[in-house]
Design a protein around this motif. Sequence first.
Motif, short mmCIF file in Angstrom:
data_model
loop_
_atom_site.label_atom_id
_atom_site.label_comp_id
_atom_site.label_asym_id
_atom_site.label_seq_id
_atom_site.Cartn_x
_atom_site.Cartn_y
_atom_site.Cartn_z
N ASP A 52 0.78 -1.18 0.30
CA ASP A 52 -0.12 -0.12 0.35
C ASP A 52 1.06 1.31 0.07
N PHE A 53 1.32 1.96 -0.97
CA PHE A 53 2.24 2.64 -1.07
C PHE A 53 2.15 3.27 -2.73
N ARG A 54 1.53 5.05 -1.59
CA ARG A 54 0.65 5.04 -3.68
C ARG A 54 2.03 6.92 -3.39
N ALA A 55 2.34 7.01 -5.33
CA ALA A 55 3.02 8.28 -4.84
C ALA A 55 2.45 8.91 -6.14
N ASP A 56 2.88 9.82 -6.31
CA ASP A 56 2.94 10.95 -7.80
C ASP A 56 4.06 11.08 -8.84
N PHE A 88 9.44 10.48 -6.56
CA PHE A 88 8.03 10.60 -7.04
C PHE A 88 7.60 11.85 -5.97
N LYS A 89 6.68 11.65 -5.89
CA LYS A 89 5.92 13.01 -5.21
C LYS A 89 4.48 12.39 -4.32
N GLY A 90 4.74 12.60 -3.27
CA GLY A 90 3.36 11.54 -2.33
C GLY A 90 3.02 13.29 -1.47
N SER A 91 1.66 12.58 -0.73
CA SER A 91 1.10 13.83 0.37
C SER A 91 0.19 13.23 1.03
N GLY A 92 0.15 14.01 2.91
CA GLY A 92 -0.45 13.23 3.08
C GLY A 92 -1.25 13.85 4.38
N THR A 93 -1.67 13.23 5.65
CA THR A 93 -1.91 14.04 6.38
C THR A 93 -1.37 13.90 8.54
N LEU A 94 -1.12 14.39 8.57
CA LEU A 94 0.06 13.58 10.08
C LEU A 94 -0.29 14.11 10.90
N SER A 102 8.90 15.36 -1.30
CA SER A 102 9.63 14.58 -2.74
C SER A 102 10.47 14.08 -2.40
N ARG A 103 10.53 13.01 -3.64
CA ARG A 103 12.27 12.44 -2.85
C ARG A 103 12.62 12.27 -4.59
N GLN A 136 20.49 11.26 -3.26
CA GLN A 136 19.55 10.82 -3.33
C GLN A 136 18.86 12.48 -2.32
N LYS A 137 17.55 12.92 -2.23
CA LYS A 137 17.28 14.27 -2.29
C LYS A 137 15.90 13.81 -1.38
N ASP A 138 15.82 14.12 -0.22
CA ASP A 138 14.38 14.00 0.07
C ASP A 138 13.56 15.50 0.90
N VAL A 139 12.72 16.02 0.84
CA VAL A 139 12.11 17.11 1.28
C VAL A 139 10.48 17.30 1.53
N TYR A 140 10.72 17.33 2.85
CA TYR A 140 9.28 17.30 3.89
C TYR A 140 9.01 18.84 4.19
#
Length: 213
Positions: A52-56, A88-94, A102-103, A136-140
Amino acid sequence: MKKSIQLIGLALFAFGTQLNAQRSEQDPREVFGFGLKAGVNYSNVWDREGQDFRADSKVGFAGGIFASIPIGKFLGLQPELLISQKGFKGSGTLIGTPYNFSRTTTFLDIPLLFQVKPATFVTIVVGPQYSFLLKQKDVYTFGSNSVEQEEQFKNDNIRKNLLGFTAGADFIVHHFLISTRVGWDFQSNRGDGTSFTPRYKNQWLQLTVGYIF
């Protein structure tokens, strides 16, 4: 040093001039060539095992050098050496706060492509690809706050060497070309599967323009 650089430049110019002369005298499909190209990747990730891993999808740079090695008139080989950004990019609620993620993964891609040349203006290519992960670069982003992290691969089980497959076509007008590609990895990003990092494989569409000497 300056004189040596000038000599190298003159040698490359002379080599390119000789190739151009050969192309004007022969069918260009039968002449060795090399070139430069640059453009974009439109990439995303997938997981055949159904996590269950979704991405844009996201857009990144793609570009490098290539060679065209004829094997007769209608067949040939085309090795390439490319810098290729995927991810890829993703979004959600925490805890009630929306976030974006974004990775960007930067690879050294080395496809070894088999050419089929049905006409002077089109070349169909297909073949395996080796990819080496450079960084690899991640942006939160949490609300108005943004955190950027460049992965050093010291504390995670990331596979840096990947095998994949790519196919596409080159459309050639004189010395200019438009290259289209579709590709995907055979191996997932995780080494032995014990990492907490989400498991996925890269897939991408690529569009570049270039010049062949």
